[in-house]
Design an enzyme around this catalytic site. Structure first.
Site, PDB file in Angstrom:
ATOM      1  N   HIS A 167      45.501  58.357  32.948  1.00 35.17           N
ATOM      2  CA  HIS A 167      44.534  57.269  32.771  1.00 35.17           C
ATOM      3  C   HIS A 167      44.102  56.777  34.155  1.00 35.17           C
ATOM      4  CE1 HIS A 167      43.663  53.178  30.520  1.00 35.17           C
ATOM      5  NE2 HIS A 167      42.573  53.813  30.847  1.00 35.17           N
ATOM      6  N   HIS A 194      49.854  57.480  31.021  1.00 36.52           N
ATOM      7  CA  HIS A 194      49.439  56.373  31.899  1.00 36.52           C
ATOM      8  C   HIS A 194      48.893  56.937  33.216  1.00 36.52           C
ATOM      9  CE1 HIS A 194      50.845  52.988  29.603  1.00 36.52           C
ATOM     10  NE2 HIS A 194      52.108  53.347  29.617  1.00 36.52           N
ATOM     11  N   GLU A 238      54.531  58.567  30.057  1.00 36.99           N
ATOM     12  CA  GLU A 238      54.231  58.109  31.418  1.00 36.99           C
ATOM     13  C   GLU A 238      53.121  58.948  32.050  1.00 36.99           C
ATOM     14  OE1 GLU A 238      55.238  55.304  32.085  1.00 36.99           O
ATOM     15  OE2 GLU A 238      56.834  55.179  30.589  1.00 36.99           O
TER      16      GLU A 238
HETATM   17 ZN   LIG Z   1      53.765  52.625  28.474  1.00 35.89          ZN
END
Ligand SMILES: [Zn+2]
Length: 665
Positions: free
Chosen positions: A465, A462, A459
């Protein structure tokens, strides 16, 4: 004025009341509709600015309000909020459908001036046009009507598919009253079955077809006859010849999807979906699947033989209901692994600091908690993220990170990342990571399982990102990338969890301070590769089934889902008549994964491949990380992912790194 409609710097969680949501959403929709009308009726010639860019920001206030409402409904909800969401969701869907099917807007976008656009603007323009077209707005009147009717029927059918599957699932239980029938089942599984029996007002033990009950039963029950009953009941979901026939539903769904694709000018539904994915085309996808299958098939056969040999020792020839059981026996013989033994080495706070400092090493990120920023629950911690730039020795603001780590009744299960606001231009993102790790007690900190450390890393992948995004338009920022690319930046971070060099930076026993014995990690990796070829083949089989349904001719109505599936899959165990995966395959018939199931394996190939460069250059190599940030993470969806990948790796994806990680080459 409604607090949600004001221009806040960060979500004013301390002031929002549940009553505020509905009027805020209604007003924000009205405002967005006014903005849209201004664009549609503009008398000036369409330009990128007055049309495409204007559309990009037309519903920004609605996006902000709904992000808070929808995110909180997942992690801090109550009945009242759930009711508001139930009322508001259809309004928001209706609004976006109205925009995406507005021919006036489409014409303006189509005719807008486009000579001097940047690459990012070009992508935004193309995405906008594609969005309209994929909603059927470019079709002639009669076909547009048909497209719309089909879309409505499809969404009803998907709901019915799920209801049928759930109905059949709930209809069947295995009720046991003799303790001897529980042979092989661990105590926690028995306890859960006893609780289930109480829920049904029954004595003894009840096993159901839902995953938390079905999977442990098939894995541990020593009773072959009962495993067979469970297997046959599970395999018949959606195809029992009762009023809940998913065969008929699948036929209609497949037919309608094919028709929708044809209306939009594609040969098959698969072509329609894949055009908007990193993989790009059906031939590319088929090559990918075939190559991976060829690589794992010998391993899958070998693994099956090993399991078969073990079963033969008990005088049995292997049937589908035997595989999980004997494969688990084999795993225990080989690895003898107690996953609980690792927990004391992973207290949540230490893991978090370990992850933060990894991001410090890789990207120069710094995380500082700010207790003055309002939160929606006392368990939530907010961090200012900044980035140190070495070239001029300054720090720049990157955004806010909200960490919400513990379960509570108002939160759904699982782990995920979302945004209250995405990065665009000078505006920095506000990102939320939600997990469900056990709460600390008076004398024990929150101790994570190894798999939870991986989840946290995933997580955070993400989240970063989103955090490192550096683009102009919000709809292209951070994780707004093609669907089969979005899991790469998160999955790639999981690789660090297996690196002794990284673990040594933080993993210590919370009481003794001893570092984590590395043989534990070797064991975990080995156990994780147990039956890797077999499991990979299974995923590929599901992916091939998905493709088969979405590329097949639909003129002949006589087919059964079971036969299509039997054709598409490479079956190493006997198929059992009356048992079918497709009639219960909610990913592709009940939801949004149609023609997308391959994505799980696709993302694994990408993440293993990308990590191979880090592994080669050094897992803390800041130059490699900088290249990864510059070429991939900062770009969001502004450039096609195939290009981003090539820019970082210097070549196209290769499945060798994954096969190596699985110990298959
Ligand atoms: Zn994911």
């Amino acid at each position: 004025m409604n607090i949600l409609l004001q221009n806040w710097e960060y979500p004013p969680f301390d002031k929002i009341k549940t009553d505020d949501y509905e009027p805020a959403v209604r007003e924000a929709i009205a405002e967005a509709e006014r903005n849209i009308e201004v664009i549609a009726t503009n008398m000036d010639d369409p330009t990128f600015e007055n049309t495409v860019e204007a559309l990009e920001t037309a519903s920004q206030r609605l996006d902000r309000v709904s992000a808070i409402m929808m995110n909180l409904n997942e992690c801090c909800t109550n009945e009242e909020l759930q009711e508001v969401v139930m009322r508001m969701e259809p309004l928001m869907t209706r609004f976006s459908m109205k925009v995406m099917t507005d021919e006036r807007l489409y014409r303006r976008v189509l005719n807008s001036e486009r000579k001097t656009l940047s690459t990012e603007q070009q992508t935004l323009l193309e995405n906008t046009l594609k969005g309209f077209r994929r909603h059927g707005v470019a079709l002639p009147e009669k076909e547009r009507e048909l497209f719309k009717r089909n879309a409505e029927e499809l969404s009803e059918l998907q709901v019915r598919f799920g209801q049928n599957a759930l109905g059949d699932l709930n209809d069947w239980i295995l009720h046991l009253t003799d303790e001897a029938d529980l042979e092989g089942l661990p105590q926690p599984v028995r306890d859960a079955a006893h609780d289930e029996a109480c829920n049904h007002d029954l004595d003894g033990w009840v096993f159901t077809l839902s995953a938390p009950s079905y999977i442990p039963f098939m894995t541990y029950s020593a009773r072959r006859d009962l495993r067979e009953r469970m297997y046959r009941a599970y395999g018949s979901i959606g195809g029992r010849g009762n009023g809940r026939d998913n065969n008929a539903v699948i036929r209609r769904i497949v037919q309608l999807r094919a028709e929708q694709a044809r209306l939009l000018g594609y040969d098959t539904y698969c072509d329609y979906v894949l055009e908007d994915r990193m993989v790009q085309s059906l031939p590319n996808l088929q090559r990918f699947m075939q190559e991976l299958k060829a690589a794992v098939l010998p391993a899958a056969r070998r693994e099956l033989e090993e399991v078969q040999n073990l079963a033969a020792g008990s005088g049995q020839s292997l049937m589908p209901w035997d595989f999980s059981y004997y494969s688990e026996q084999l795993k225990q013989q080989r690895y003898d692994l107690d996953s609980e033994a690792l927990r004391p080495y992973f207290p949540l706070e230490t893991v978090r600091e370990g992850i933060f400092s990894l991001y410090g090493k890789l990207y120069g990120l710094h995380f500082e908690e700010d207790k003055n920023i309002p939160v929606y629950h006392e368990d939530v911690h907010v961090y200012h993220v900044s980035r140190h730039l070495t070239d001029n020795d300054t720090s720049v603001d990157m955004g806010l990170l909200y960490l919400d780590m513990h379960p509570r009744p108002s939160k759904r299960s699982g782990a995920w990342m979302t945004e209250f606001r995405g990065q665009h231009g000078d505006v920095r993102p506000q990102i939320q990571v939600v997990c469900n790790f056990s709460k600390p007690t008076a004398d024990t900190p929150s101790l994570l399982r190894f798999s939870e450390v991986e989840t946290f890393m995933h997580e955070m992948g993400h989240a970063m990102h989103g955090m490192l995004s550096n683009v102009q338009y919000e709809s292209l920022s951070g994780t707004n990338v093609k669907r089969d690319f979005v899991e790469m930046p998160s999955q790639v971070m999981e690789n660090w969890c297996y690196e002794p060099e990284f673990l040594a930076t933080f993993a210590r026993h919370w009481q003794t301070g001893d570092p984590l014995p590395t043989e534990y990690i070797d064991k975990i990796r080995a156990a994780q590769n147990h039956m890797a070829g077999w499991l990979c083949l299974r995923q590929l089989n599901l992916g091939m089934t998905d493709i088969a349904f979405h590329t097949m001719g639909v003129e002949n109505e006589a087919w059964k889902a079971e036969d299509v599936e039997a054709q598409a899959m490479t079956n190493l165990l006997p198929r059992i008549p009356g048992c079918c995966t497709a009639t219960n395959f909610s990913h592709i018939f009940g939801g949004g994964y149609a023609s997308g199931y391959y994505g799980y394996k696709w993302a694994e190939v990408l993440d293993a491949d990308i990590f191979s460069r880090f592994k080669h250059d050094g897992i803390f190599n800041a130059d490699t990380a900088e290249a990864f940030r510059r070429e991939i993470l900062s770009r969001g969806g502004t450039v096609h992912p195939a290009t981003l990948f090539r820019n970082f790796m210097g070549r196209d994806p290769d499945n060798k790194a994954l096969l190596k990680r699985m110990n298959l080459i």
